[in-house]
Design an enzyme around this catalytic site. Sequence first.
Site, PDB file in Angstrom:
ATOM      1  N   CYS A   1      16.355   3.347  -2.484  1.00  0.00           N
ATOM      2  CA  CYS A   1      17.788   3.068  -1.555  1.00  0.00           C
ATOM      3  C   CYS A   1      17.354   2.679  -0.146  1.00  0.00           C
ATOM      4  CB  CYS A   1      18.780   4.289  -1.389  1.00  0.00           C
ATOM      5  SG  CYS A   1      19.460   4.845  -2.922  1.00  0.00           S
TER       6      CYS A   1
ATOM      7  N   ARG B   1      11.687  -1.162  -1.621  1.00  0.00           N
ATOM      8  CA  ARG B   1      12.029   0.149  -1.922  1.00  0.00           C
ATOM      9  C   ARG B   1      12.596   0.111  -3.449  1.00  0.00           C
ATOM     10  NH1 ARG B   1      12.267   3.584   2.526  1.00  0.00           N
ATOM     11  NH2 ARG B   1      13.764   4.917   1.848  1.00  0.00           N
TER      12      ARG B   1
ATOM     13  N   TRP C   1      19.883   2.211  -5.468  1.00  0.00           N
ATOM     14  CA  TRP C   1      19.168   2.636  -6.546  1.00  0.00           C
ATOM     15  C   TRP C   1      20.021   3.508  -7.546  1.00  0.00           C
ATOM     16  CZ3 TRP C   1      16.329   6.239  -9.404  1.00  0.00           C
ATOM     17  CH2 TRP C   1      15.325   5.734 -10.196  1.00  0.00           C
TER      18      TRP C   1
ATOM     19  N   ASN D   1      21.765   7.607   1.171  1.00  0.00           N
ATOM     20  CA  ASN D   1      20.671   7.850   0.303  1.00  0.00           C
ATOM     21  C   ASN D   1      20.452   9.219  -0.309  1.00  0.00           C
ATOM     22  OD1 ASN D   1      19.899   5.244   0.841  1.00  0.00           O
ATOM     23  ND2 ASN D   1      18.187   5.672   2.198  1.00  0.00           N
ATOM     24  N   GLY D   2      19.877   9.700  -1.174  1.00  0.00           N
ATOM     25  CA  GLY D   2      19.714  10.877  -1.672  1.00  0.00           C
ATOM     26  C   GLY D   2      20.835  11.265  -2.854  1.00  0.00           C
TER      27      GLY D   2
ATOM     28  N   GLU E   1      -5.565   4.477 -13.122  1.00  0.00           N
ATOM     29  CA  GLU E   1      -4.756   3.638 -12.356  1.00  0.00           C
ATOM     30  C   GLU E   1      -4.694   2.190 -12.687  1.00  0.00           C
ATOM     31  OE1 GLU E   1      -3.123   2.163  -8.527  1.00  0.00           O
ATOM     32  OE2 GLU E   1      -3.184   4.000  -9.640  1.00  0.00           O
TER      33      GLU E   1
ATOM     34  N   LYS F   1      -1.166   0.254 -13.148  1.00  0.00           N
ATOM     35  CA  LYS F   1      -0.830  -0.935 -12.710  1.00  0.00           C
ATOM     36  C   LYS F   1      -0.367  -2.298 -13.761  1.00  0.00           C
ATOM     37  CE  LYS F   1      -1.033  -0.111  -8.821  1.00  0.00           C
ATOM     38  NZ  LYS F   1      -0.875   1.163  -9.140  1.00  0.00           N
TER      39      LYS F   1
ATOM     40  N   GLU G   1       3.352  -0.849 -14.647  1.00  0.00           N
ATOM     41  CA  GLU G   1       4.196  -0.932 -13.732  1.00  0.00           C
ATOM     42  C   GLU G   1       4.645  -2.529 -13.474  1.00  0.00           C
ATOM     43  OE1 GLU G   1       3.369   2.106 -10.073  1.00  0.00           O
ATOM     44  OE2 GLU G   1       1.904   0.603 -10.527  1.00  0.00           O
TER      45      GLU G   1
ATOM     46  N   HIS H   1     -10.685  11.266 -29.995  1.00  0.00           N
ATOM     47  CA  HIS H   1      -9.862  12.238 -30.325  1.00  0.00           C
ATOM     48  C   HIS H   1      -8.552  11.925 -30.471  1.00  0.00           C
ATOM     49  CE1 HIS H   1     -12.968  15.403 -29.778  1.00  0.00           C
ATOM     50  NE2 HIS H   1     -13.355  14.803 -28.825  1.00  0.00           N
TER      51      HIS H   1
ATOM     52  N   LYS I   1       9.553   1.894  -4.373  1.00  0.00           N
ATOM     53  CA  LYS I   1       8.386   2.109  -3.582  1.00  0.00           C
ATOM     54  C   LYS I   1       8.514   3.731  -3.087  1.00  0.00           C
ATOM     55  CE  LYS I   1       4.777   0.896  -1.529  1.00  0.00           C
ATOM     56  NZ  LYS I   1       3.572   0.556  -2.285  1.00  0.00           N
TER      57      LYS I   1
END
Length: 613
Positions: free
Chosen positions: A2, A27, A74, A100-101, A486, A490, A493, A509, A608
């Site tokens: 947001c 964001r 969002w 926001n929130g 990581e 990436k 995402e 395993h 973000k």
Amino acid sequence: MCGIVAYIGNKQAYPFLIKGLQRLEYRGYDSAGVAMIDNGQLNVYKCKGKVIDLHNFIGEQNKGGNIGIGHTRWATHGVPNDVNAHPHYSASKNMVMIHNGIIENYGPLKEELKKRGHVFMSDTDTEVLIHLIEDIQQKENVPLGEAVRIALNQVVGAYAIVILSKDNPDELFAAKKGSPMVIGIGQDEFYIASDATPIVEYTKNVVYLEDEEIAFIERGKELKIKTIKNKAKTPYVQELEMKLEALEKGGYDHFMLKEIYEQPRSIKDSMRGRLSSEQGVVNLGGITEYEQKFLNAKRIIIIACGTSWHAGLVAEYLFEDLARIPVEVEYASEFRYRNPIVYEDDVVIAISQSGETADTLAAIELAKSKGATIIGVCNVVGSSIARATHAGSYTHAGPEIGVASTKAFTAQVTVLTLMALRIAFRKGTISSSRFHQLLSELEAIPAKIERVLQTNDKIKYIADIYKNVSNALYLGRGYSFPVALEGALKLKEISYIHAEGYPAAEMKHGPIALIDEEMPVFVIATKGTSYEKVVSNIQEVKARKGKIIAIVTEGDTQVKAMADYTIEIPETDEILVPLVSVVPLQLLSYHIAVMRGCNVDQPRNLAKSVTVE
């Protein structure tokens, strides 16, 4: 997650609002809206989609007025659509609010308001709050600012809100708890935003609201702040360090690519003034006061989310290897709800790019309540985590606009490496010669990354070969295991390809069952203590017809003979390999995503800064 912008002053509000919302697009959001007051008329425009869709929707409609608010949403409560987009009206439609929130107790509040005759148009918790504020204002016959204060004492949850009222055309009311908000102070004007990116173009003077503070912003008057408990506060004005050019793409196709290429500079900036190999010195002024806590610590707990969690995993190896302090790395979202065992002599390191991550902030408060010392590692000056921790170090990566973190990761690892080296040297757990060697190696990292960036064309070639796969496996051992995690993150995402990172030895395993001639396996196989073991793991993959793409040390011949493709990186001390080996994996993900037509800077469903749970 947001975005909020608002303006009050002598200029037209709309140009700042729309440009500010564009600055906040990184964001993550699914709808957008603005509201302005012009000649006593409250004009509200909102729609599902991007900021450009909002701008086109407004078209030639009235955009006048020198007071206004804007929002990118969002979705949390209610699906993304025009109705659920912000701003939201009060019952009388005389005022609107952006938020926001999450208001956690919006359900019972909504039911009570319904009993009083309120009708709600949306599914959002935000609409409930603005109705509540107006209801209090009317029932208690109090000024709007006082109604805001009373209402916020009744809500449970997180919020950053701005209210615009037709009956108060020269005032804005803003408040925050758990979600960031900054107020820019100009010449007879004020700018409000979720972060400084929309403001830096207009003023360097800002005030960061603290939790449970309300800002009374009146045209031509000085900023006033009071708490929801009705205590007056003196605004603390700070100067922004952010530069406008850092918010532009600078000729690159995407912010993500720009930020990958900025890593030599951002790592240098994270070391500047803190490291001198010639003098044999590491200084981290931000933690000096609490250094003895580090030296006496029996345990370090690292709390973080996402990419920052991966940086924390690298730090686990660093602190245990160099400083000989046991380390536990925790997902902040799990730590905060688990009733963890925390001792007063524990040092807790909280890592966050934005400094606003909701779960990390909650985990900090939990650890503080148990008496632990909290050290922050974040990128945003004046952020909530920077203020909530006892001490810490900024990463100085500069603004990171791409949702998928790149330069923030390497900057975090750089600062954590400096911390580990400093504590290890002070404790005497590494020799003087090893300490000086690692300082020299660390100073050389930016130049080595420059050389890796020169392999971009080859990485792009490899990306073209594997751009249409459905799954991928990433393997690494020791310091390279977090890099495997990581690299997989990436790819997930930004390209939406399913990928998993594993310790190379754990492949046997379970994951080895997935390997066939269609499965690319990305392996960090640089020279080090586990090199021969990784070679064996590669052989196991090849025996099952898997495709190997290996990150290897320059001049390697053994892995090169087995792998389908190799990407060479300069020879680097094993503990610093993550800083270099992650770069080709970032580029690989970037190029695959671009080739698949994905929105690289704003991947679907991602934000973000995760400022709500």
